[in-house]
Design an enzyme around this catalytic site. Structure first.
Site, PDB file in Angstrom:
ATOM      1  N   SER A  18      59.644  -3.686  78.252  1.00  0.00           N
ATOM      2  CA  SER A  18      59.750  -5.086  77.814  1.00  0.00           C
ATOM      3  C   SER A  18      61.151  -5.648  78.100  1.00  0.00           C
ATOM      4  O   SER A  18      61.304  -6.835  78.408  1.00  0.00           O
ATOM      5  CB  SER A  18      59.372  -5.255  76.338  1.00  0.00           C
ATOM      6  OG  SER A  18      60.338  -4.689  75.503  1.00  0.00           O
ATOM      7  N   ASN A  19      62.173  -4.802  78.040  1.00  0.00           N
ATOM      8  CA  ASN A  19      63.518  -5.279  78.425  1.00  0.00           C
ATOM      9  C   ASN A  19      63.579  -5.545  79.927  1.00  0.00           C
ATOM     10  O   ASN A  19      64.197  -6.517  80.362  1.00  0.00           O
ATOM     11  CB  ASN A  19      64.588  -4.280  78.007  1.00  0.00           C
ATOM     12  CG  ASN A  19      64.956  -4.425  76.549  1.00  0.00           C
ATOM     13  OD1 ASN A  19      65.623  -5.392  76.171  1.00  0.00           O
ATOM     14  ND2 ASN A  19      64.490  -3.508  75.712  1.00  0.00           N
ATOM     15  N   MET A  90      64.519   7.350  78.824  1.00  0.00           N
ATOM     16  CA  MET A  90      64.558   8.353  77.766  1.00  0.00           C
ATOM     17  C   MET A  90      65.059   9.721  78.257  1.00  0.00           C
ATOM     18  O   MET A  90      64.445  10.735  77.994  1.00  0.00           O
ATOM     19  CB  MET A  90      63.157   8.505  77.146  1.00  0.00           C
ATOM     20  CG  MET A  90      62.624   7.221  76.541  1.00  0.00           C
ATOM     21  SD  MET A  90      63.687   6.589  75.230  1.00  0.00           S
ATOM     22  CE  MET A  90      63.333   7.778  73.944  1.00  0.00           C
ATOM     23  N   ILE A  92      68.890  11.825  78.782  1.00  0.00           N
ATOM     24  CA  ILE A  92      70.352  11.752  78.688  1.00  0.00           C
ATOM     25  C   ILE A  92      70.952  12.108  80.041  1.00  0.00           C
ATOM     26  O   ILE A  92      70.581  13.128  80.643  1.00  0.00           O
ATOM     27  CB  ILE A  92      70.852  12.684  77.573  1.00  0.00           C
ATOM     28  CG1 ILE A  92      70.354  12.138  76.222  1.00  0.00           C
ATOM     29  CG2 ILE A  92      72.376  12.784  77.578  1.00  0.00           C
ATOM     30  CD1 ILE A  92      70.568  13.058  75.063  1.00  0.00           C
ATOM     31  N   LEU A  93      71.845  11.255  80.522  1.00  0.00           N
ATOM     32  CA  LEU A  93      72.447  11.484  81.838  1.00  0.00           C
ATOM     33  C   LEU A  93      73.647  12.422  81.705  1.00  0.00           C
ATOM     34  O   LEU A  93      74.416  12.326  80.738  1.00  0.00           O
ATOM     35  CB  LEU A  93      72.878  10.145  82.443  1.00  0.00           C
ATOM     36  CG  LEU A  93      71.707   9.195  82.744  1.00  0.00           C
ATOM     37  CD1 LEU A  93      72.203   7.781  83.041  1.00  0.00           C
ATOM     38  CD2 LEU A  93      70.845   9.718  83.894  1.00  0.00           C
ATOM     39  N   ASN A 107      73.583   0.203  79.106  1.00  0.00           N
ATOM     40  CA  ASN A 107      72.417   0.612  78.307  1.00  0.00           C
ATOM     41  C   ASN A 107      72.232  -0.361  77.153  1.00  0.00           C
ATOM     42  O   ASN A 107      73.198  -0.984  76.706  1.00  0.00           O
ATOM     43  CB  ASN A 107      72.666   2.021  77.749  1.00  0.00           C
ATOM     44  CG  ASN A 107      71.514   2.530  76.902  1.00  0.00           C
ATOM     45  OD1 ASN A 107      70.346   2.391  77.274  1.00  0.00           O
ATOM     46  ND2 ASN A 107      71.809   3.106  75.751  1.00  0.00           N
ATOM     47  N   HIS A 109      70.793  -0.584  73.157  1.00  0.00           N
ATOM     48  CA  HIS A 109      70.465   0.283  72.023  1.00  0.00           C
ATOM     49  C   HIS A 109      70.136  -0.589  70.807  1.00  0.00           C
ATOM     50  O   HIS A 109      70.845  -1.560  70.527  1.00  0.00           O
ATOM     51  CB  HIS A 109      71.665   1.192  71.715  1.00  0.00           C
ATOM     52  CG  HIS A 109      71.361   2.197  70.660  1.00  0.00           C
ATOM     53  ND1 HIS A 109      70.582   3.312  70.889  1.00  0.00           N
ATOM     54  CD2 HIS A 109      71.699   2.237  69.345  1.00  0.00           C
ATOM     55  CE1 HIS A 109      70.468   3.998  69.758  1.00  0.00           C
ATOM     56  NE2 HIS A 109      71.140   3.373  68.814  1.00  0.00           N
ATOM     57  N   ASP A 145      75.200   6.869  73.642  1.00  0.00           N
ATOM     58  CA  ASP A 145      75.290   5.608  72.907  1.00  0.00           C
ATOM     59  C   ASP A 145      76.717   5.251  72.478  1.00  0.00           C
ATOM     60  O   ASP A 145      76.945   4.690  71.399  1.00  0.00           O
ATOM     61  CB  ASP A 145      74.353   5.614  71.679  1.00  0.00           C
ATOM     62  CG  ASP A 145      72.897   5.730  72.101  1.00  0.00           C
ATOM     63  OD1 ASP A 145      72.565   5.251  73.205  1.00  0.00           O
ATOM     64  OD2 ASP A 145      72.099   6.290  71.338  1.00  0.00           O
ATOM     65  N   GLU A 174      66.836  -8.124  71.618  1.00  0.00           N
ATOM     66  CA  GLU A 174      67.217  -7.355  72.818  1.00  0.00           C
ATOM     67  C   GLU A 174      66.915  -8.143  74.083  1.00  0.00           C
ATOM     68  O   GLU A 174      67.677  -8.115  75.043  1.00  0.00           O
ATOM     69  CB  GLU A 174      66.448  -6.019  72.870  1.00  0.00           C
ATOM     70  CG  GLU A 174      66.854  -5.012  71.820  1.00  0.00           C
ATOM     71  CD  GLU A 174      66.116  -3.693  71.988  1.00  0.00           C
ATOM     72  OE1 GLU A 174      65.928  -3.224  73.114  1.00  0.00           O
ATOM     73  OE2 GLU A 174      65.699  -3.114  70.960  1.00  0.00           O
TER      74      GLU A 174
HETATM   75  C1  GRF Z   1      64.347  -0.561  73.294  1.00  0.00           C
HETATM   76  O1  GRF Z   1      64.255  -0.683  71.910  1.00  0.00           O
HETATM   77  C2  GRF Z   1      65.740  -0.159  73.705  1.00  0.00           C
HETATM   78  O2  GRF Z   1      66.719  -0.657  72.861  1.00  0.00           O
HETATM   79  C3  GRF Z   1      65.679   1.338  73.585  1.00  0.00           C
HETATM   80  O3  GRF Z   1      64.386   1.687  74.027  1.00  0.00           O
HETATM   81  C4  GRF Z   1      63.499   0.595  73.819  1.00  0.00           C
HETATM   82  C5  GRF Z   1      62.882   0.276  75.147  1.00  0.00           C
HETATM   83  O4  GRF Z   1      61.873  -0.692  75.051  1.00  0.00           O
HETATM   84  N1  GRF Z   1      66.757   1.946  74.329  1.00  0.00           N
HETATM   85  P1  GRF Z   1      61.254  -1.340  76.371  1.00  0.00           P
HETATM   86  O5  GRF Z   1      60.753  -0.163  77.233  1.00  0.00           O
HETATM   87  O6  GRF Z   1      62.325  -2.104  77.070  1.00  0.00           O
HETATM   88  O7  GRF Z   1      60.126  -2.191  75.908  1.00  0.00           O
END
Ligand code: GRF
Length: 194
Positions: A18-19, A90, A92-93, A107, A109, A145, A174
């Site tokens: 969604s982001n 998801m 960690i780099l 990133n 968060h 983070d 976000e």
């Molecule tokens: C978001 O809440 C972001 O802050 C976190 O993972 C989620 C990702 O959501 N790091 P989407 O895949 O962008 O919908």
């Protein structure tokens, strides 16, 4: 005046995206001086891949094992993005990956960092009895983070909030904050080049 050079983005996802969608929309509406060059997922079938394909954005799927970073590097070396945006990525780099792309990886968060790093940040904020939470976009450094904050915005935590309700409120924020952070980086880079 010559047209503004757009930032080339690589977006790394693992799921819903969604982001990613918020960034796609902001680019298409020309609200930010950026274009998405490539979307990389370490999960086959991630919803975000379908979102990218719908907008004719190239995608790459990398494996989700010890080869992930090597495979991502190959794709990045080909596309040479100005900015690498982690959007629900998801994994960690490693410090060596972060140091290779230092200053280029950002990133998002779902908390007011440095508070509530790691997973389930919204649940952590509720459990701590906080009165507010928010969203943070930051440069990625070796520690999870952390790294310099680019944009941070707040939302209230309401009486009786559930994790779902709070997560939804933060997620809506976000979607504004991520494009805003990209625009801020673009304008700072432009100032530096002047
Ligand atoms: C978001 O809440 C972001 O802050 C976190 O993972 C989620 C990702 O959501 N790091 P989407 O895949 O962008 O919908």
């Amino acid at each position: 005046m010559p047209p503004l050079k757009k930032l080339n983005l690589a977006i790394l996802i693992s799921g819903r995206g969604s982001n990613l969608q918020a960034i796609i929309d902001a680019c298409e509406r020309e609200e930010i001086p950026a274009r998405i060059d490539i979307v990389i997922s370490n999960k086959k079938g991630a919803q975000g891949l379908k979102r990218a394909e719908k907008h004719c954005i190239p995608t790459a799927v990398v494996s989700n094992n010890s080869h992930t970073e090597n495979e991502i590097e190959k794709v990045l070396d080909e596309h040479k993005p100005d900015l690498i945006c982690l959007a629900g990525f998801m994994k960690i780099l490693s410090p060596s990956f972060v140091s290779k792309y230092r200053g280029k990886i950002i990133n998002i968060h779902p908390s007011l960092l440095p508070k509530f790093c790691g997973l389930h940040a919204q649940a952590q904020a509720l459990a701590a009895g906080e009165k507010e939470s928010g969203a943070t976009v930051h440069f990625v450094s070796e520690e999870v983070d952390s790294g310099p904050i680019i944009v941070q915005r707040r939302v209230p935590i309401l009486e009786g909030d559930t994790v779902e309700a709070l997560s939804e409120r933060i997620l809506r924020l976000e979607h504004q904050v991520y494009p805003e952070a990209i625009a801020k980086i673009a304008s700072e880079r432009l100032k530096k080049s002047e």
